[in-house]
Motif scaffolding. Structure first.
Motif, short mmCIF file in Angstrom:
data_model
loop_
_atom_site.label_atom_id
_atom_site.label_comp_id
_atom_site.label_asym_id
_atom_site.label_seq_id
_atom_site.Cartn_x
_atom_site.Cartn_y
_atom_site.Cartn_z
N VAL A 99 -9.84 4.05 5.11
CA VAL A 99 -8.57 3.60 4.53
C VAL A 99 -8.84 2.68 3.34
O VAL A 99 -8.18 2.79 2.29
CB VAL A 99 -7.70 2.89 5.60
N ALA A 100 -9.84 1.81 3.49
CA ALA A 100 -10.15 0.84 2.42
C ALA A 100 -10.54 1.54 1.12
O ALA A 100 -10.37 0.99 0.04
CB ALA A 100 -11.26 -0.10 2.88
N GLU A 101 -11.07 2.74 1.25
CA GLU A 101 -11.51 3.45 0.04
C GLU A 101 -10.37 4.05 -0.77
O GLU A 101 -10.54 4.45 -1.92
CB GLU A 101 -12.47 4.58 0.44
N ARG A 102 -9.20 4.13 -0.17
CA ARG A 102 -8.09 4.78 -0.89
C ARG A 102 -7.70 3.94 -2.11
O ARG A 102 -7.60 2.71 -2.03
CB ARG A 102 -6.87 4.94 0.05
N PRO A 103 -7.44 4.60 -3.23
CA PRO A 103 -7.09 3.85 -4.44
C PRO A 103 -5.88 2.93 -4.25
O PRO A 103 -5.85 1.82 -4.78
CB PRO A 103 -6.79 4.96 -5.46
N SER A 104 -4.91 3.37 -3.45
CA SER A 104 -3.71 2.53 -3.22
C SER A 104 -4.10 1.23 -2.53
O SER A 104 -3.52 0.17 -2.80
CB SER A 104 -2.71 3.28 -2.33
N VAL A 105 -5.07 1.33 -1.65
CA VAL A 105 -5.50 0.15 -0.89
C VAL A 105 -6.31 -0.77 -1.79
O VAL A 105 -6.11 -2.00 -1.80
CB VAL A 105 -6.30 0.58 0.36
N GLN A 106 -7.19 -0.18 -2.56
CA GLN A 106 -7.98 -0.97 -3.51
C GLN A 106 -7.07 -1.73 -4.48
O GLN A 106 -7.28 -2.91 -4.75
CB GLN A 106 -8.92 -0.05 -4.30
N ILE B 261 0.85 -1.20 0.00
CA ILE B 261 0.00 0.00 0.00
C ILE B 261 0.89 1.25 0.00
O ILE B 261 0.66 2.20 -0.75
CB ILE B 261 -0.94 0.01 1.23
N SER B 262 1.91 1.23 0.84
CA SER B 262 2.78 2.41 0.97
C SER B 262 3.56 2.69 -0.31
O SER B 262 3.74 3.85 -0.71
CB SER B 262 3.73 2.23 2.16
N LEU B 263 4.03 1.62 -0.96
CA LEU B 263 4.73 1.81 -2.25
C LEU B 263 3.78 2.46 -3.25
O LEU B 263 4.17 3.38 -3.98
CB LEU B 263 5.24 0.47 -2.78
N HIS B 264 2.54 1.99 -3.29
CA HIS B 264 1.58 2.59 -4.22
C HIS B 264 1.29 4.04 -3.86
O HIS B 264 1.19 4.90 -4.73
CB HIS B 264 0.28 1.78 -4.22
N GLU B 265 1.15 4.29 -2.56
CA GLU B 265 0.91 5.68 -2.12
C GLU B 265 2.05 6.58 -2.56
O GLU B 265 1.84 7.73 -2.96
CB GLU B 265 0.77 5.75 -0.59
N ALA B 266 3.27 6.06 -2.47
CA ALA B 266 4.45 6.86 -2.81
C ALA B 266 4.67 6.93 -4.33
O ALA B 266 5.55 7.67 -4.79
CB ALA B 266 5.68 6.25 -2.14
N GLY B 267 3.92 6.14 -5.07
CA GLY B 267 4.12 6.12 -6.52
C GLY B 267 5.42 5.47 -6.92
O GLY B 267 6.00 5.77 -7.97
N ILE B 268 5.92 4.59 -6.07
CA ILE B 268 7.18 3.89 -6.36
C ILE B 268 6.85 2.61 -7.15
O ILE B 268 6.04 1.79 -6.71
CB ILE B 268 7.93 3.52 -5.06
N ALA C 261 -3.86 -2.51 -4.02
CA ALA C 261 -3.08 -3.52 -3.30
C ALA C 261 -3.93 -4.76 -3.01
O ALA C 261 -3.46 -5.90 -3.18
CB ALA C 261 -2.54 -2.92 -1.99
N LEU C 262 -5.16 -4.55 -2.59
CA LEU C 262 -6.03 -5.70 -2.29
C LEU C 262 -6.27 -6.52 -3.55
O LEU C 262 -6.19 -7.75 -3.53
CB LEU C 262 -7.37 -5.22 -1.72
N SER C 263 -6.54 -5.83 -4.65
CA SER C 263 -6.83 -6.60 -5.86
C SER C 263 -5.57 -7.31 -6.37
O SER C 263 -5.63 -8.44 -6.83
CB SER C 263 -7.47 -5.70 -6.93
N GLU C 264 -4.41 -6.68 -6.24
CA GLU C 264 -3.18 -7.34 -6.67
C GLU C 264 -2.88 -8.60 -5.85
O GLU C 264 -2.28 -9.54 -6.34
CB GLU C 264 -1.99 -6.37 -6.54
N ASP D 30 -0.70 4.10 8.90
CA ASP D 30 -2.10 3.74 8.60
C ASP D 30 -2.16 2.47 7.75
O ASP D 30 -3.06 1.64 7.92
CB ASP D 30 -2.80 4.90 7.89
N ALA D 31 -1.20 2.34 6.85
CA ALA D 31 -1.18 1.14 6.01
C ALA D 31 -0.97 -0.11 6.87
O ALA D 31 -1.59 -1.16 6.66
CB ALA D 31 -0.08 1.27 4.96
N TYR D 32 -0.10 0.03 7.87
CA TYR D 32 0.19 -1.10 8.77
C TYR D 32 -1.04 -1.42 9.63
O TYR D 32 -1.43 -2.59 9.76
CB TYR D 32 1.40 -0.72 9.63
#
Ligand SMILES: N[C@@H](CCC(=O)N[C@@H](CS)C(=O)NCC(=O)O)C(=O)O
Length: 209
Positions: A178-185, A16-23, A187-190, A150-152
Motif C-alpha cells: 500500500v505504501a508504494e502506491r503513488p496516492s499514498v506517497q 489517500i482515497s481522494l487522490h486515488e479517485a483523482g478528486i 498523501a504522506l508527503s503532503e 485499504d486506505a483506512y
C-alpha cells in the motif's frame, strides 16, 4: 471540497482515497490540541464533535465519520469499492469493522486517562489484525482491487508500528504494497510524514488518534 485533517490521523485515509479517485480537494489542517484550524478558525464550530475527518462539500454540506467520508469518495469513484452484487454491503461491512473494532482499540494510546490499558491494547490490536491477516494475501482487502478500506487500514497500520504492535509478515508485506502506491506517497508527503515503506521506520510520527 475540503478535507479537514490532522497529520497521520485517520483522516489520512480520506486524503489517500481522494487522490486515488483523482478528486481535486483542499486540505485544512486542524490542531488537535487547540482545535484551531490552519486558517485560524475554531474547528468546534465546524465540527462540534472535534474529530477529523470532516469533508466539507462545495454546496455547504459537511460529512463526518470515516465510514461516511470513505463511502462518499467510493460513490464518486466506484473503482474504489468492491464490485459485485454485494460489493457495497461488503464495503460497509469492512469499514464498520475497521471503525468500530480496530480504530477504537487504539484509543488507550491517545487517551492519557487510559494509559494503564496500553499493554493490553497492544494485544487487542494484534489479535484484531490477525483476524484480517488472511484477507490481505491477494494483494488488498478485496483481492486485487485497492479500495477505500485499504486506505483506512493503512493509516491504522502506521499507528500499529508506532505503538509496537506485533504484525505478521503478511501484514507487513501488505503495508509495504500500500505504501508504494503513488496516492499514498503523495498523501504522506503532503502531511509531512515519513516516506514509510516499512513499519519499522515510522516510530517518529506524531501519533494522533
Ligand atoms: N468516529 C470518528 C472518530 C474519528 C477520530 O477518532 N478521529 C481522531 C483522529 S484519528 C480525532 O480527531 N481525535 C481528536 C480528538 O479526540 O480530540 C470517525 O470514524 O470519523
Amino acid at each position: 471540497m475540503k478535507l479537514y485533517y490532522a497529520p497521520g490521523a485517520c483522516s489520512l485515509a480520506g486524503r489517500i482515497s481522494l487522490h486515488e479517485a483523482g478528486i481535486v480537494a483542499e486540505f485544512e489542517r486542524v490542531d488537535m490540541k487547540t482545535k484551531i484550524t490552519e486558517q485560524g478558525y475554531d474547528y468546534l464550530s465546524i465540527n462540534p464533535r472535534g474529530y477529523v475527518p470532516l469533508l466539507a462539500l462545495d454546496d455547504g454540506n459537511a460529512i463526518t465519520e470515516n465510514i461516511a467520508v470513505l463511502e462518499f469518495i467510493a460513490d464518486r469513484d466506484p473503482g474504489l469499492a468492491p464490485g459485485g452484487l454485494l460489493g457495497r454491503t461488503r464495503l460497509i461491512e469492512i469499514l464498520s469493522w475497521l471503525s468500530t473494532e480496530l480504530h477504537v482499540a487504539f484509543r488507550p494510546f491517545s487517551d492519557s486517562s487510559r494509559a494503564a490499558e496500553r499493554a493490553n491494547a497492544v494485544d487487542v490490536v494484534a489479535k484484531l489484525l490477525e483476524i484480517i491477516s488472511e484477507r490481505i494475501n491477494e494483494l488488498y482487502l478485496f483481492g486485487p482491487r485497492f479500495t477505500v478500506a485499504d486506505a483506512y487500514l493503512f493509516a491504522m497500520l502506521r499507528w500499529a508500528g508506532a505503538y509496537g504492535v506485533p504484525v505478521s509478515p503478511e501484514m507487513h508485506g501488505y503495508f509495504e504494497r500500500v505504501a508504494e502506491r503513488p496516492s499514498v506517497q503523495l498523501a504522506l508527503s503532503e502531511e509531512g510524514l515519513p516516506d514509510a515503506r516499512s513499519l519499522i521506520d515510522i516510530s517518529s510520527f506524531e501519533a494522533l488518534i
